[in-house]
Design a protein around this motif. Structure first.
Motif, PDB file in Angstrom:
ATOM      1  N   MET A   1      21.396   0.477   4.285  1.00 20.97           N
ATOM      2  CA  MET A   1      22.069  -0.187   5.403  1.00 20.97           C
ATOM      3  C   MET A   1      23.405  -0.788   4.950  1.00 20.97           C
ATOM      4  O   MET A   1      24.415  -0.658   5.638  1.00 20.97           O
ATOM      5  CB  MET A   1      21.166  -1.273   5.984  1.00 20.97           C
ATOM      6  CG  MET A   1      21.735  -1.895   7.228  1.00 20.97           C
ATOM      7  SD  MET A   1      22.019  -0.720   8.569  1.00 20.97           S
ATOM      8  CE  MET A   1      20.377  -0.478   9.148  1.00 20.97           C
ATOM      9  N   LEU A   2      23.419  -1.438   3.792  1.00 19.98           N
ATOM     10  CA  LEU A   2      24.668  -2.029   3.300  1.00 19.98           C
ATOM     11  C   LEU A   2      25.698  -0.961   2.941  1.00 19.98           C
ATOM     12  O   LEU A   2      26.890  -1.143   3.176  1.00 19.98           O
ATOM     13  CB  LEU A   2      24.391  -2.920   2.094  1.00 19.98           C
ATOM     14  CG  LEU A   2      23.591  -4.187   2.396  1.00 19.98           C
ATOM     15  CD1 LEU A   2      23.252  -4.908   1.104  1.00 19.98           C
ATOM     16  CD2 LEU A   2      24.355  -5.088   3.323  1.00 19.98           C
ATOM     17  N   GLU A   3      25.252   0.149   2.378  1.00 21.56           N
ATOM     18  CA  GLU A   3      26.179   1.223   2.048  1.00 21.56           C
ATOM     19  C   GLU A   3      26.762   1.864   3.308  1.00 21.56           C
ATOM     20  O   GLU A   3      27.941   2.225   3.334  1.00 21.56           O
ATOM     21  CB  GLU A   3      25.473   2.275   1.194  1.00 21.56           C
ATOM     22  CG  GLU A   3      25.186   1.790  -0.217  1.00 21.56           C
ATOM     23  CD  GLU A   3      24.368   2.779  -1.023  1.00 21.56           C
ATOM     24  OE1 GLU A   3      23.816   3.738  -0.430  1.00 21.56           O
ATOM     25  OE2 GLU A   3      24.276   2.592  -2.242  1.00 21.56           O
ATOM     26  N   LYS A   4      25.961   1.985   4.359  1.00 25.85           N
ATOM     27  CA  LYS A   4      26.472   2.540   5.624  1.00 25.85           C
ATOM     28  C   LYS A   4      27.501   1.607   6.245  1.00 25.85           C
ATOM     29  O   LYS A   4      28.518   2.058   6.760  1.00 25.85           O
ATOM     30  CB  LYS A   4      25.325   2.790   6.603  1.00 25.85           C
ATOM     31  CG  LYS A   4      24.519   4.016   6.274  1.00 25.85           C
ATOM     32  CD  LYS A   4      23.476   4.268   7.333  1.00 25.85           C
ATOM     33  CE  LYS A   4      22.693   5.531   7.035  1.00 25.85           C
ATOM     34  NZ  LYS A   4      21.731   5.848   8.085  1.00 25.85           N
ATOM     35  N   ILE A   5      27.256   0.306   6.179  1.00 26.66           N
ATOM     36  CA  ILE A   5      28.225  -0.651   6.721  1.00 26.66           C
ATOM     37  C   ILE A   5      29.516  -0.600   5.913  1.00 26.66           C
ATOM     38  O   ILE A   5      30.617  -0.613   6.474  1.00 26.66           O
ATOM     39  CB  ILE A   5      27.623  -2.077   6.728  1.00 26.66           C
ATOM     40  CG1 ILE A   5      26.508  -2.164   7.760  1.00 26.66           C
ATOM     41  CG2 ILE A   5      28.696  -3.115   7.025  1.00 26.66           C
ATOM     42  CD1 ILE A   5      25.717  -3.446   7.689  1.00 26.66           C
ATOM     43  N   GLY A   6      29.400  -0.518   4.586  1.00 27.45           N
ATOM     44  CA  GLY A   6      30.590  -0.406   3.746  1.00 27.45           C
ATOM     45  C   GLY A   6      31.370   0.863   4.017  1.00 27.45           C
ATOM     46  O   GLY A   6      32.601   0.863   4.009  1.00 27.45           O
ATOM     47  N   LYS A   7      30.644   1.936   4.289  1.00 24.28           N
ATOM     48  CA  LYS A   7      31.323   3.198   4.565  1.00 24.28           C
ATOM     49  C   LYS A   7      32.036   3.156   5.907  1.00 24.28           C
ATOM     50  O   LYS A   7      33.136   3.691   6.043  1.00 24.28           O
ATOM     51  CB  LYS A   7      30.338   4.361   4.536  1.00 24.28           C
ATOM     52  CG  LYS A   7      31.064   5.702   4.505  1.00 24.28           C
ATOM     53  CD  LYS A   7      30.149   6.874   4.672  1.00 24.28           C
ATOM     54  CE  LYS A   7      29.271   7.116   3.505  1.00 24.28           C
ATOM     55  NZ  LYS A   7      28.531   8.385   3.605  1.00 24.28           N
ATOM     56  N   THR A   8      31.452   2.521   6.901  1.00 29.09           N
ATOM     57  CA  THR A   8      32.119   2.453   8.198  1.00 29.09           C
ATOM     58  C   THR A   8      33.366   1.564   8.139  1.00 29.09           C
ATOM     59  O   THR A   8      34.346   1.853   8.818  1.00 29.09           O
ATOM     60  CB  THR A   8      31.168   1.941   9.293  1.00 29.09           C
ATOM     61  OG1 THR A   8      30.567   0.719   8.874  1.00 29.09           O
ATOM     62  CG2 THR A   8      30.105   2.955   9.606  1.00 29.09           C
ATOM     63  N   THR A   9      33.351   0.521   7.323  1.00 31.00           N
ATOM     64  CA  THR A   9      34.584  -0.259   7.158  1.00 31.00           C
ATOM     65  C   THR A   9      35.646   0.570   6.449  1.00 31.00           C
ATOM     66  O   THR A   9      36.833   0.448   6.753  1.00 31.00           O
ATOM     67  CB  THR A   9      34.334  -1.558   6.377  1.00 31.00           C
ATOM     68  OG1 THR A   9      33.354  -1.355   5.388  1.00 31.00           O
ATOM     69  CG2 THR A   9      33.960  -2.682   7.258  1.00 31.00           C
ATOM     70  N   PHE A  10      35.246   1.422   5.525  1.00 29.63           N
ATOM     71  CA  PHE A  10      36.197   2.305   4.867  1.00 29.63           C
ATOM     72  C   PHE A  10      36.739   3.341   5.849  1.00 29.63           C
ATOM     73  O   PHE A  10      37.899   3.746   5.759  1.00 29.63           O
ATOM     74  CB  PHE A  10      35.546   2.975   3.654  1.00 29.63           C
ATOM     75  CG  PHE A  10      36.501   3.793   2.835  1.00 29.63           C
ATOM     76  CD1 PHE A  10      37.690   3.256   2.375  1.00 29.63           C
ATOM     77  CD2 PHE A  10      36.210   5.100   2.513  1.00 29.63           C
ATOM     78  CE1 PHE A  10      38.572   4.011   1.621  1.00 29.63           C
ATOM     79  CE2 PHE A  10      37.080   5.865   1.765  1.00 29.63           C
ATOM     80  CZ  PHE A  10      38.262   5.314   1.322  1.00 29.63           C
ATOM     81  N   VAL A  11      35.915   3.781   6.812  1.00 25.57           N
ATOM     82  CA  VAL A  11      36.383   4.699   7.862  1.00 25.57           C
ATOM     83  C   VAL A  11      37.507   4.048   8.656  1.00 25.57           C
ATOM     84  O   VAL A  11      38.531   4.672   8.934  1.00 25.57           O
ATOM     85  CB  VAL A  11      35.218   5.113   8.798  1.00 25.57           C
ATOM     86  CG1 VAL A  11      35.742   5.745  10.068  1.00 25.57           C
ATOM     87  CG2 VAL A  11      34.286   6.068   8.105  1.00 25.57           C
ATOM     88  N   VAL A  12      37.322   2.777   9.001  1.00 25.66           N
ATOM     89  CA  VAL A  12      38.372   2.067   9.755  1.00 25.66           C
ATOM     90  C   VAL A  12      39.633   1.932   8.913  1.00 25.66           C
ATOM     91  O   VAL A  12      40.753   2.097   9.409  1.00 25.66           O
ATOM     92  CB  VAL A  12      37.844   0.674  10.208  1.00 25.66           C
ATOM     93  CG1 VAL A  12      38.950  -0.145  10.821  1.00 25.66           C
ATOM     94  CG2 VAL A  12      36.695   0.852  11.181  1.00 25.66           C
ATOM     95  N   HIS A  13      39.481   1.662   7.620  1.00 25.79           N
ATOM     96  CA  HIS A  13      40.638   1.549   6.728  1.00 25.79           C
ATOM     97  C   HIS A  13      41.386   2.877   6.630  1.00 25.79           C
ATOM     98  O   HIS A  13      42.618   2.908   6.680  1.00 25.79           O
ATOM     99  CB  HIS A  13      40.170   1.096   5.336  1.00 25.79           C
ATOM    100  CG  HIS A  13      41.244   1.094   4.321  1.00 25.79           C
ATOM    101  ND1 HIS A  13      42.265   0.164   4.311  1.00 25.79           N
ATOM    102  CD2 HIS A  13      41.481   1.923   3.264  1.00 25.79           C
ATOM    103  CE1 HIS A  13      43.068   0.414   3.295  1.00 25.79           C
ATOM    104  NE2 HIS A  13      42.611   1.476   2.648  1.00 25.79           N
ATOM    105  N   VAL A  14      40.651   3.965   6.512  1.00 29.78           N
ATOM    106  CA  VAL A  14      41.287   5.296   6.442  1.00 29.78           C
ATOM    107  C   VAL A  14      41.985   5.612   7.761  1.00 29.78           C
ATOM    108  O   VAL A  14      43.080   6.186   7.772  1.00 29.78           O
ATOM    109  CB  VAL A  14      40.242   6.374   6.075  1.00 29.78           C
ATOM    110  CG1 VAL A  14      40.798   7.769   6.277  1.00 29.78           C
ATOM    111  CG2 VAL A  14      39.778   6.196   4.648  1.00 29.78           C
ATOM    112  N   ALA A  15      41.354   5.250   8.873  1.00 27.94           N
ATOM    113  CA  ALA A  15      41.981   5.505  10.187  1.00 27.94           C
ATOM    114  C   ALA A  15      43.295   4.749  10.314  1.00 27.94           C
ATOM    115  O   ALA A  15      44.269   5.286  10.861  1.00 27.94           O
ATOM    116  CB  ALA A  15      41.021   5.098  11.303  1.00 27.94           C
ATOM    117  N   ASP A  16      43.364   3.507   9.814  1.00 23.12           N
ATOM    118  CA  ASP A  16      44.616   2.750   9.877  1.00 23.12           C
ATOM    119  C   ASP A  16      45.678   3.354   8.968  1.00 23.12           C
ATOM    120  O   ASP A  16      46.855   3.389   9.309  1.00 23.12           O
ATOM    121  CB  ASP A  16      44.384   1.296   9.474  1.00 23.12           C
ATOM    122  CG  ASP A  16      43.695   0.503  10.580  1.00 23.12           C
ATOM    123  OD1 ASP A  16      43.749   0.959  11.735  1.00 23.12           O
ATOM    124  OD2 ASP A  16      43.132  -0.551  10.266  1.00 23.12           O
ATOM    125  N   SER A  17      45.267   3.837   7.800  1.00 21.50           N
ATOM    126  CA  SER A  17      46.251   4.382   6.859  1.00 21.50           C
ATOM    127  C   SER A  17      46.720   5.776   7.236  1.00 21.50           C
ATOM    128  O   SER A  17      47.788   6.201   6.795  1.00 21.50           O
ATOM    129  CB  SER A  17      45.669   4.383   5.451  1.00 21.50           C
ATOM    130  OG  SER A  17      44.601   5.299   5.366  1.00 21.50           O
TER     131      SER A  17
END
Length: 101
Positions: free
Chosen positions: A83-99
């Motif tokens: 669960m924690l790894e999935k949450i971390g990955k989704t925050t990274f998805v948002v970071h990649v989308a912004d970049s």
């Protein structure tokens, strides 16, 4: 398969079923588009299959190659920390989308 439900009491039944039908059609179009891009795992249920973010990363990489740093993406989850790894990955998805704008 989507079932036509009348959840809006103020709208006539025909209108509510038409809205639900169009919503189901859009879900099918997005799902088929994602699968046509060659993502793995195969997207069957739009909401539940996108929870880990792996398909979204693959779509970013297809649309803009080199946008995703695959060294930072977790592809195999630890059962205890899933669960924690999935949450971390989704925050990274948002970071990649912004970049990638």
């Amino acid at each position: 398969m989507c079932r036509p439900l009348n959840k809006c009491r103020s709208a006539p039944y025909h209108y509510a079923t038409e809205v639900m039908r169009m919503f189901c059609v859009r879900l099918l179009v997005y799902r088929n588009w994602m699968n046509s891009m060659g993502v793995s795992p195969y997207v069957c249920h739009l909401y539940s299959d996108l929870t880990d973010g792996l398909v979204i990363f693959q779509l970013y990489d297809v649309i803009r190659p080199g946008c995703v740093d695959w060294k930072r993406v977790i592809t195999k989850f630890n059962r205890l920390r899933m669960m924690l790894e999935k949450i971390g990955k989704t925050t990274f998805v948002v970071h990649v989308a912004d970049s990638c704008r």
